[in-house]
Scaffold this motif. Structure first.
Motif, PDB file in Angstrom:
ATOM      1  N   GLY A  63      88.768  -4.842 136.710  1.00 43.24           N
ATOM      2  CA  GLY A  63      87.361  -4.426 136.715  1.00 43.24           C
ATOM      3  C   GLY A  63      86.762  -4.714 135.341  1.00 43.24           C
ATOM      4  O   GLY A  63      87.405  -4.489 134.311  1.00 43.24           O
ATOM      5  N   LEU A  64      85.534  -5.254 135.318  1.00 49.04           N
ATOM      6  CA  LEU A  64      84.832  -5.515 134.055  1.00 49.04           C
ATOM      7  C   LEU A  64      83.481  -4.818 134.136  1.00 49.04           C
ATOM      8  O   LEU A  64      82.674  -5.121 135.035  1.00 49.04           O
ATOM      9  CB  LEU A  64      84.638  -7.018 133.840  1.00 49.04           C
ATOM     10  N   ILE A  65      83.223  -3.885 133.221  1.00 47.24           N
ATOM     11  CA  ILE A  65      81.937  -3.161 133.216  1.00 47.24           C
ATOM     12  C   ILE A  65      81.152  -3.562 131.968  1.00 47.24           C
ATOM     13  O   ILE A  65      81.649  -3.435 130.838  1.00 47.24           O
ATOM     14  CB  ILE A  65      82.156  -1.626 133.225  1.00 47.24           C
ATOM     15  N   ILE A  66      79.925  -4.077 132.197  1.00 45.72           N
ATOM     16  CA  ILE A  66      79.091  -4.496 131.060  1.00 45.72           C
ATOM     17  C   ILE A  66      77.724  -3.817 131.169  1.00 45.72           C
ATOM     18  O   ILE A  66      77.331  -3.398 132.266  1.00 45.72           O
ATOM     19  CB  ILE A  66      78.895  -6.036 131.061  1.00 45.72           C
ATOM     20  N   GLU A 104      77.208   3.617 135.370  1.00 48.59           N
ATOM     21  CA  GLU A 104      78.505   3.271 134.767  1.00 48.59           C
ATOM     22  C   GLU A 104      79.611   4.140 135.359  1.00 48.59           C
ATOM     23  O   GLU A 104      80.673   3.648 135.771  1.00 48.59           O
ATOM     24  CB  GLU A 104      78.400   3.488 133.253  1.00 48.59           C
ATOM     25  N   LYS A 105      79.348   5.430 135.469  1.00 48.56           N
ATOM     26  CA  LYS A 105      80.372   6.347 136.013  1.00 48.56           C
ATOM     27  C   LYS A 105      80.681   6.006 137.467  1.00 48.56           C
ATOM     28  O   LYS A 105      81.846   5.962 137.881  1.00 48.56           O
ATOM     29  CB  LYS A 105      79.891   7.800 135.903  1.00 48.56           C
ATOM     30  N   ASN A 106      79.612   5.722 138.229  1.00 45.76           N
ATOM     31  CA  ASN A 106      79.833   5.366 139.640  1.00 45.76           C
ATOM     32  C   ASN A 106      80.709   4.119 139.763  1.00 45.76           C
ATOM     33  O   ASN A 106      81.610   4.046 140.599  1.00 45.76           O
ATOM     34  CB  ASN A 106      78.489   5.117 140.340  1.00 45.76           C
ATOM     35  N   ILE A 122      82.741  -2.267 128.454  1.00 42.26           N
ATOM     36  CA  ILE A 122      81.735  -2.283 127.386  1.00 42.26           C
ATOM     37  C   ILE A 122      80.760  -1.154 127.705  1.00 42.26           C
ATOM     38  O   ILE A 122      80.070  -1.197 128.726  1.00 42.26           O
ATOM     39  CB  ILE A 122      80.985  -3.628 127.296  1.00 42.26           C
ATOM     40  N   SER A 123      80.723  -0.156 126.837  1.00 36.37           N
ATOM     41  CA  SER A 123      80.045   1.096 127.167  1.00 36.37           C
ATOM     42  C   SER A 123      78.518   0.979 127.126  1.00 36.37           C
ATOM     43  O   SER A 123      77.952   0.218 126.336  1.00 36.37           O
ATOM     44  CB  SER A 123      80.486   2.164 126.153  1.00 36.37           C
ATOM     45  N   ALA A 124      77.879   1.788 127.946  1.00 41.88           N
ATOM     46  CA  ALA A 124      76.408   1.893 127.910  1.00 41.88           C
ATOM     47  C   ALA A 124      76.006   2.881 126.825  1.00 41.88           C
ATOM     48  O   ALA A 124      74.868   2.901 126.366  1.00 41.88           O
ATOM     49  CB  ALA A 124      75.881   2.371 129.261  1.00 41.88           C
ATOM     50  N   VAL A 143      88.722  -1.329 125.646  1.00 41.93           N
ATOM     51  CA  VAL A 143      87.326  -1.104 125.242  1.00 41.93           C
ATOM     52  C   VAL A 143      86.901  -2.259 124.342  1.00 41.93           C
ATOM     53  O   VAL A 143      87.650  -2.662 123.439  1.00 41.93           O
ATOM     54  CB  VAL A 143      87.192   0.236 124.494  1.00 41.93           C
ATOM     55  N   VAL A 144      85.712  -2.823 124.610  1.00 42.92           N
ATOM     56  CA  VAL A 144      85.250  -3.992 123.865  1.00 42.92           C
ATOM     57  C   VAL A 144      83.873  -3.739 123.271  1.00 42.92           C
ATOM     58  O   VAL A 144      83.066  -3.027 123.878  1.00 42.92           O
ATOM     59  CB  VAL A 144      85.066  -5.224 124.793  1.00 42.92           C
ATOM     60  N   ASP A 145      83.618  -4.330 122.111  1.00 46.39           N
ATOM     61  CA  ASP A 145      82.271  -4.480 121.554  1.00 46.39           C
ATOM     62  C   ASP A 145      81.651  -3.169 121.083  1.00 46.39           C
ATOM     63  O   ASP A 145      81.164  -3.076 119.971  1.00 46.39           O
ATOM     64  CB  ASP A 145      81.364  -5.143 122.608  1.00 46.39           C
TER      65      ASP A 145
END
Ligand code: RIB
Length: 341
Positions: A63-66, A104-106, A122-124, A143-145
């Motif tokens: 999974g990739l979250i941006i 993001e949580k969903n 990559i966190s909001a 965790v990135v960026d």
């Protein structure tokens, strides 16, 4: 409906061999692997990865979250991560949080439910509470960026403070001492560190800090345009501007042109990210480059290594490394949007 038996018959191998080729759970010779892959293509067979995942405990997905897919920085990062994930035999599920922490949580809940083998995040924002569900399931995370404190995960960042320092020092060396700063959204760590670098450069050059010249944007084009209009209305407008990302720098270009001014004749502009579009502006944008390819490769390698230790057999044979915090360096890319005064 084509099934694994049809593939085995077509390739003249056992169903076990077909399963090992699909799940990469055991070595299969190139000759047999090619026969199986050819049969799958000819029969247009789509393996049921969830079923195989239940058996092997792996779905071979990441999974990739941006935060914002419309920003070329994240588009480039996503593309490089997908390339590297594919090279390691993983499919990548891309989730765009739109800088929205509920979304993001969903998405994290969805990725856990889909049994991804790991998450690149990559966190909001800057806190880790949205990761708790994934951490609860002992899911490997990188965790990135955007830095997140006190989280059990490998972290890959860039040295944002030195990037902001280098950008501002470059403008000072060109003779500018009235320099504006279009900051990013304050809760996000990269922006705060870039502004720290900006302030340090002014302090080292003994240039007084005028806080009216530091105005936050939201990393999007329109906010760069709005902030630039505000900076040009300052009683003593800047002769140069450091924008905390290229999207806002390009928004600043629009505002400068709308005010009948020229770049760099009337005002110099420097950005941050070095997205492909920064070479398409007129004049081309001087910027601070982030090592996107190196970052994406490292991130996937760290996650693949962490996922290996989900296998109890590996844990028995090897000692799992401690979580790492890697900080990569940025680079000044000089183009045509700044001049000496
Ligand atoms: O352009 C978007 C910004 O947000 C980038 O500078 C990146 O560092 C991310 O934090």
């Amino acid at each position: 409906m084509v099934n694994i038996k049809d593939v085995a018959e077509r390739a003249d191998v056992s169903t076990t061999t077909v399963s090992h080729v699909i799940n990469q759970t055991r070595y299969v010779s190139d000759e047999l692997t090619n026969r199986v892959k050819k049969a799958m293509e000819e029969l247009d067979y789509r393996p049921n990865t969830l079923a195989s995942g239940l058996r092997s405990g792996k779905t071979k997905t990441i999974g990739l979250i941006i935060p914002d897919i419309s920003n070329q920085f994240f588009a480039e990062v996503s593309r490089k991560i997908e390339d590297n994930g594919f090279d390691h035999g993983y499919s990548v599920i891309l989730c765009n949080s739109d800088d929205d922490r509920n979304k993001e949580k969903n998405y994290i809940d969805v990725l856990v439910a889909k049994q991804v083998d790991g998450i690149i995040f990559i966190s909001a924002g800057e806190e880790s509470k949205n990761l708790s569900k994934a951490l609860e399931f002992d899911l490997p995370i990188v965790v990135v960026d955007r830095d997140i404190r006190n989280v059990n995960a490998d972290i890959v960042l860039v040295d944002n403070k030195s990037g902001g320092l280098n950008a501002t020092q470059y403008l000072i060396e060109l003779g500018h001492n009235r320099i504006g700063c279009i900051a990013g959204p304050s809760p996000v760590t990269p922006s705060a560190m870039r502004v720290e670098g900006f302030k340090q450069a002014l302090q080292e050059a003994k240039i007084p800090l005028d806080s009216s010249l530091i105005i936050p944007g939201d990393y999007r084009f329109s906010s760069g345009e709005q902030v630039m209009h505000s900076l040009l209305m300052n009683p003593s407008p800047p002769t140069a501007v450091f924008a905390s990302n290229d999207m806002m720098a390009m928004g600043a270009f629009k505002a400068i042109h709308e005010n009948g001014l020229k770049i760099p004749e009337d005002i110099s502009v420097i950005g941050f990210d070095n997205i492909p579009l920064s070479q398409a502006t007129y004049p081309t944008l001087t910027t601070i480059s982030q090592p996107i390819q190196e970052m994406a490769k490292l991130v996937v390698n760290l996650l693949v290594e962490r996922m290996r230790f989900q296998d109890q057999r590996v844990k028995l044979l090897e000692e799992e490394p401690d979580f790492r915090r890697v900080v990569l360096q940025t680079e000044l890319i000089i183009r045509n949007s700044c001049r000496e005064i």
